[in-house]
Design a protein around this motif. Structure first.
Motif, PDB file in Angstrom:
ATOM      1  N   LEU A  96      -0.001   9.556  17.211  1.00 18.04           N
ATOM      2  CA  LEU A  96      -0.791   8.679  16.346  1.00 18.04           C
ATOM      3  C   LEU A  96       0.095   7.544  15.858  1.00 18.04           C
ATOM      4  CD1 LEU A  96      -3.206   7.899  14.453  1.00 18.04           C
ATOM      5  CD2 LEU A  96      -2.263   9.539  12.798  1.00 18.04           C
ATOM      6  N   VAL A  97      -0.410   6.321  15.971  1.00 16.71           N
ATOM      7  CA  VAL A  97       0.281   5.141  15.452  1.00 16.71           C
ATOM      8  C   VAL A  97      -0.535   4.589  14.288  1.00 16.71           C
ATOM      9  CG1 VAL A  97       1.149   2.833  15.973  1.00 16.71           C
ATOM     10  CG2 VAL A  97       1.202   4.622  17.742  1.00 16.71           C
ATOM     11  N   ILE A 121       4.551   5.286  11.972  1.00 17.38           N
ATOM     12  CA  ILE A 121       4.006   4.312  11.024  1.00 17.38           C
ATOM     13  C   ILE A 121       4.767   3.002  11.167  1.00 17.38           C
ATOM     14  CG2 ILE A 121       3.573   3.782   8.598  1.00 17.38           C
ATOM     15  CD1 ILE A 121       3.559   6.806   8.052  1.00 17.38           C
ATOM     16  N   VAL A 122       4.035   1.935  11.447  1.00 21.89           N
ATOM     17  CA  VAL A 122       4.625   0.598  11.502  1.00 21.89           C
ATOM     18  C   VAL A 122       4.179  -0.120  10.229  1.00 21.89           C
ATOM     19  CG1 VAL A 122       4.967  -1.478  12.862  1.00 21.89           C
ATOM     20  CG2 VAL A 122       4.392   0.671  14.010  1.00 21.89           C
ATOM     21  N   VAL A 138       3.963   9.237   4.534  1.00 27.35           N
ATOM     22  CA  VAL A 138       5.158   9.966   4.973  1.00 27.35           C
ATOM     23  C   VAL A 138       5.239  11.323   4.286  1.00 27.35           C
ATOM     24  CG1 VAL A 138       7.680   9.961   5.000  1.00 27.35           C
ATOM     25  CG2 VAL A 138       6.432   7.856   5.538  1.00 27.35           C
ATOM     26  N   LYS A 139       5.051  11.315   2.975  1.00 30.94           N
ATOM     27  CA  LYS A 139       5.165  12.551   2.196  1.00 30.94           C
ATOM     28  C   LYS A 139       4.130  13.587   2.618  1.00 30.94           C
ATOM     29  CE  LYS A 139       3.566  12.601  -2.018  1.00 30.94           C
ATOM     30  NZ  LYS A 139       3.421  12.334  -3.489  1.00 30.94           N
ATOM     31  N   VAL A 151       7.224  12.560  11.562  1.00 27.45           N
ATOM     32  CA  VAL A 151       6.945  11.172  11.197  1.00 27.45           C
ATOM     33  C   VAL A 151       8.160  10.292  11.478  1.00 27.45           C
ATOM     34  CG1 VAL A 151       6.230   9.584   9.364  1.00 27.45           C
ATOM     35  CG2 VAL A 151       5.385  11.948   9.352  1.00 27.45           C
ATOM     36  N   GLN A 152       7.908   9.141  12.072  1.00 29.67           N
ATOM     37  CA  GLN A 152       8.902   8.083  12.177  1.00 29.67           C
ATOM     38  C   GLN A 152       8.295   6.810  11.593  1.00 29.67           C
ATOM     39  OE1 GLN A 152      11.623   7.662  15.577  1.00 29.67           O
ATOM     40  NE2 GLN A 152      10.321   9.129  16.681  1.00 29.67           N
ATOM     41  N   VAL A 153       9.122   5.992  10.959  1.00 28.50           N
ATOM     42  CA  VAL A 153       8.655   4.758  10.325  1.00 28.50           C
ATOM     43  C   VAL A 153       9.493   3.586  10.806  1.00 28.50           C
ATOM     44  CG1 VAL A 153       8.306   3.525   8.144  1.00 28.50           C
ATOM     45  CG2 VAL A 153       7.922   6.007   8.247  1.00 28.50           C
TER      46      VAL A 153
END
Length: 220
Positions: free
Chosen positions: A93-94, A5-6, A24-25, A34-36
């Motif tokens: 996925l982005v 996630i950007v 995220v949750k 997940v990475q942010v």
């Protein structure tokens, strides 16, 4: 699924940020990784330039794309950019999570694309584009909030059709590098919604995220 996630909103307590937090949750609870990258929190510099590179091929005449290609071939990108590129390579996925500003991406997110979707890394240097793009098999999705109401983005709305407004992102960024662009998730004018209505919108996004593998692709 690995989800990157950007996020591009300056206020952590905004509804736009709440959408990011919900993603995220729910994704993590569902078993996804997940990475942010929270660009404002990171103080990400959107301005590409000589600082992107550990050394230059032509210090006296700076050509950004040529230096990007050279940096990819010789491992000369700054550590900041390498970290973002590694997240992009990692992801299945982005998700770009942002408020629609002036009919487009906030500058900080556009600059992230300029610097991270670098020539040599994401395209060029022998890499194809569109159906032959290097990121074929990955997916990209937009989660956005708008200032205007939904009626403003309809066929007869003053702001124009949102599908056309988002074309330069879905087609010109995601699909250009080979990704499948998914149908966007849009929350219209959350500032004008009641708390109950905003909670309803979060629930709608939760339901999308729970079936993220089933979100339809946009056809071009």
């Amino acid at each position: 699924m690995k989800v990157f996630i950007v996020h591009a909103h300056p206020e952590p307590l905004s509804f736009n940020s709440a959408l990011k937090d919900e993603a995220v949750k729910i994704l993590e609870v569902s078993g996804h990784e997940v990475q942010v990258s929270d660009l404002y929190a990171m103080r990400f510099d959107p301005v590409g330039g000589k600082a992107d590179f550990k050394s230059l091929t032509a210090p006296d005449y700076f050509k950004y794309q040529a230096e990007q290609l050279n940096a990819f071939n010789n491992d000369l990108f700054s550590e900041e950019l390498k970290a973002e590129m590694e997240k992009l390579e990692w992801a299945d996925l982005v998700i770009f999570n942002f408020p629609l500003w002036w009919f487009s991406l906030p500058a900080i997110l556009k600059g992230w694309v300029d610097r991270v979707f670098a020539m040599g890394f994401a395209y060029g240097g022998g890499k194809g584009v569109y159906d032959n793009g290097i990121f074929k098999g990955k997916k990209g999705m937009l989660c956005i909030t708008t200032g205007g109401p939904e009626i403003a983005y309809g066929p007869n709305g003053k702001n124009g059709e949102l599908e056309k407004i988002l074309y330069s992102i879905n087609h010109g960024i995601f699909y250009f590098v080979g990704m499948d662009a998914l149908e966007p998730h849009i929350v219209f004018s959350p500032a004008r919604l009641t708390e109950e209505e905003r909670n309803t919108q979060l629930l709608k996004y939760k339901n999308v995220l729970l079936k993220i593998e089933d979100v339809k692709c946009i056809t071009f």
